[in-house]
Scaffold this motif. Structure first.
Motif, short mmCIF file in Angstrom:
data_model
loop_
_atom_site.label_atom_id
_atom_site.label_comp_id
_atom_site.label_asym_id
_atom_site.label_seq_id
_atom_site.Cartn_x
_atom_site.Cartn_y
_atom_site.Cartn_z
N MET A 296 0.83 -1.21 0.00
CA MET A 296 0.00 0.00 0.00
C MET A 296 0.86 1.26 0.00
SD MET A 296 -3.09 -1.08 -0.28
CE MET A 296 -2.23 -2.24 -1.38
N LEU A 297 2.06 1.17 0.58
CA LEU A 297 2.99 2.30 0.50
C LEU A 297 3.51 2.48 -0.92
CD1 LEU A 297 5.11 1.81 3.75
CD2 LEU A 297 3.32 3.50 3.37
N PRO B 75 10.36 2.24 1.53
CA PRO B 75 11.07 1.01 1.90
C PRO B 75 11.23 0.07 0.71
CG PRO B 75 9.30 1.49 3.45
CD PRO B 75 9.11 2.40 2.29
N SER B 76 12.25 -0.74 0.77
CA SER B 76 12.54 -1.69 -0.31
C SER B 76 11.56 -2.86 -0.29
CB SER B 76 13.97 -2.21 -0.16
OG SER B 76 14.20 -3.31 -1.00
N MET B 77 11.31 -3.41 -1.47
CA MET B 77 10.52 -4.64 -1.60
C MET B 77 11.42 -5.88 -1.58
SD MET B 77 7.12 -4.66 -2.09
CE MET B 77 5.73 -3.63 -2.58
N GLU B 78 12.67 -5.71 -1.25
CA GLU B 78 13.61 -6.83 -1.23
C GLU B 78 13.16 -7.88 -0.22
OE1 GLU B 78 18.36 -7.69 -0.31
OE2 GLU B 78 17.55 -5.66 -0.27
N ARG B 79 13.31 -9.14 -0.59
CA ARG B 79 12.89 -10.24 0.28
C ARG B 79 13.98 -10.56 1.30
NH1 ARG B 79 11.00 -15.13 -3.41
NH2 ARG B 79 13.08 -14.87 -4.29
N ASN B 80 13.53 -10.89 2.50
CA ASN B 80 14.44 -11.24 3.59
C ASN B 80 14.42 -12.76 3.75
OD1 ASN B 80 16.03 -11.31 5.83
ND2 ASN B 80 14.69 -10.12 7.14
N ILE C 233 9.52 -16.09 4.24
CA ILE C 233 10.05 -14.94 3.50
C ILE C 233 9.25 -13.68 3.86
CG2 ILE C 233 10.64 -14.03 1.24
CD1 ILE C 233 12.11 -16.60 2.11
N LYS C 234 9.94 -12.74 4.46
CA LYS C 234 9.32 -11.50 4.93
C LYS C 234 9.99 -10.30 4.26
CE LYS C 234 8.71 -13.48 9.57
NZ LYS C 234 8.99 -13.30 11.01
N PRO C 235 9.33 -9.15 4.31
CA PRO C 235 10.04 -7.93 3.91
C PRO C 235 11.02 -7.53 4.99
CG PRO C 235 7.85 -7.37 4.70
CD PRO C 235 7.93 -8.87 4.71
#
Length: 504
Positions: free
Chosen positions: A326-327, A481-486, A491-493
């Motif tokens: 949503m951001l 903020p980045s959409m990169e996966r952690n 798997i979280k943002p």
């Protein structure tokens, strides 16, 4: 005898060299020997490490790379070797549906990590799995799974969450803790018969340790069980001791006290929660002097661990992806909020009966689940004791067979511009929401997530209720903020700050 003596003396004088030669010979022999199985195409594995890169274990997810390999080899079924573990991944929806709905593919591979994780329902097989899954699903349904009773519990928790968010007064904060508290309390209500205050020390410690176990300890423990000799390394390199310390705390400080309290107050005519019913089953078997069964205090603890894992971490992580989306897509957020306000208004609580009248909100949630895959491979299946034939290939027993959900959710032959966030792909010509079976956040078949009805209800009610009441925004001057996966067990943002600005 002279030649034999000479050979023995030579070996004795060059023992180290001979041992190295023997080791290299055995490794090369195992590497180059013909396989008795007809394995699917895939890159040739290296000796010992297989197709894994030991330098990238901490950031390993692998679903995108496997998708690209499947496209390269032009195959819907791909074989790789992760150290000593056979891994077959499926990359087409039709093949996944065929294989995972088969009665032959409902077992789990025996793995070293089973000693610590998923010991209740998720990773068990055979009659134990049948019995425990059937009991758990039936009991949770009795206590409102997918029904109005649990909907009321969720709405009450949302009201509590409102109070905490209102107290933030629109200031920027990291939302993980609050979201996890709220969603975890739904599971607590069903299992223990009560919720916890968000500031309760035991509750906070339990959630923190659960998160540590999944995100920090699970990956190194897992790799420690498949990498030869890893657990022989000094110290706690594979995090086993830290994991066991957390598991012991949860048993001694949370599950154990709850069990003893329920046991003390047990009334077979008054079942208030999941633990009450499980204890009732324990007592029935004790009264009948049954010895071969899985209704024990230890099994109860394992089932509860599985329910928290499946019912808390996955839903809270999806919610974090939802608000991050949503951001990134404020026009989508504005359209969702307008739909909610037009249909429900700003005062009445959102309920499940509103779903049919909120097609765009439903479409946005499904698009979030399509793009942000919480468990890239789900839980692998296997045909435990016999070889398994798939697409003409013959797989050995105990071979992991998993879905690469990225291949399904991002299949360019099915989806139009799959890399683009587009909720309208789930809106029909009549303006109604249309669900698509190619989005599979809960997997498919008999091993699909048993908490799917609860998770769908939670996600809809939390998402719609929070967007009804708050505008999701960044603080002034704060970068997107980045959409990169952690990478981790789920798997979280990466952590991000957000403002929930009340405007109704």
């Amino acid at each position: 005898m002279g030649i034999l003596t000479l050979i023995v003396d030579c070996i004795h004088d060059n023992m180290t060299t001979c041992l190295v030669f023997l080791l290299v010979f055995l490794v090369l022999w195992k590497y180059f020997r013909p396989s008795p199985w007809r394995l699917p195409p895939g890159p040739r594995p290296w000796p010992i490490i297989g197709n894994m890169n030991p330098l990238k274990l901490s950031t390993f997810i692998g679903d995108v790379e496997a998708f690209e390999l499947a496209r390269k080899y032009n195959t819907p079924i791909l074989y790789q070797r992760w150290f000593g573990m056979n891994m077959v991944t499926l990359h087409s929806y039709d093949l996944v549906k065929e294989v995972f709905t088969s009665d032959k593919m409902v077992d789990r591979v025996r793995q070293g990590i089973d000693k610590w994780f998923n010991r209740g329902i998720i990773q068990v097989s055979g009659q134990r799995w049948v019995e425990q899954r059937r009991f758990t699903l039936s009991t949770l349904r009795d206590f409102g799974l997918g029904k109005n009773k649990i909907e009321k519990t969720i709405q009450e928790e949302i009201t509590e969450l409102f109070e905490n968010l209102d107290n933030k007064k629109g200031e920027s904060f990291e939302p993980t803790s609050l979201l996890t508290n709220a969603i975890s309390n739904i599971i607590c209500s069903m299992i223990f018969g009560h919720r916890f205050d968000y500031d309760d020390t035991t509750f906070k410690n339990m959630l923190r340790m659960m998160d540590e176990n999944i995100e920090i300890h699970m990956p190194p423990v897992f790799f420690g069980t498949i990498i030869p000799f890893a657990n022989w390394l000094p110290g706690d390199v594979c995090h086993v001791k830290r994991l066991e310390k957390n598991l012991k705390y949860m048993q001694d400080e949370v599950f154990g006290p709850e069990f003893r309290k329920h046991l003390e107050n047990h009334d077979p005519n008054n079942m208030n929660d999941f633990m009450d019913v499980f204890i009732n089953e324990i007592k029935k078997r004790e009264d009948d002097n049954e010895t071969e069964h899985w209704f024990t205090e230890e099994q109860l603890g394992w089932v509860i661990e599985d329910l928290f894992l499946a019912g808390t971490e996955t839903s809270s992580s999806t919610m974090r992806w939802a608000f991050l989306s949503m951001l990134h897509y404020p026009d989508v957020q504005m359209k969702v909020r307008k739909e909610i306000h037009d249909v429900i208004g700003k005062e009445r609580l959102v309920s499940m009966k509103d779903r049919l009248n909120l097609p765009y909100t439903e479409a946005v949630l499904l698009e979030i689940q399509r793009m942000h895959i919480i468990t890239p491979y789900g839980m692998p299946h296997c045909n435990r004791d016999d070889p398994m034939e798939i697409e003409g290939y013959l797989l050995p027993p105990q071979c992991n067979v998993a879905v690469n959900f990225y291949s399904i959710h991002y299949d360019p032959d099915y989806w139009d511009q799959p890399e683009i966030f587009n909720p309208d792909r789930f809106i029909g010509e009549d303006g109604k929401f249309k669900r698509d079976e190619h989005v599979m956040p809960f997997s498919i078949g008999k091993r699909s997530c048993l908490g799917e009805p609860l998770a769908r209800m939670e996600l809809f009610l939390f998402f719609a209720s929070l967007l009804q009441r708050y505008r999701i925004a960044l603080a002034t001057g704060q970068p997107l903020p980045s959409m990169e996966r952690n990478a981790g067990g789920i798997i979280k943002p990466n952590p991000y700050n957000v403002c929930f600005i009340k405007d109704c």
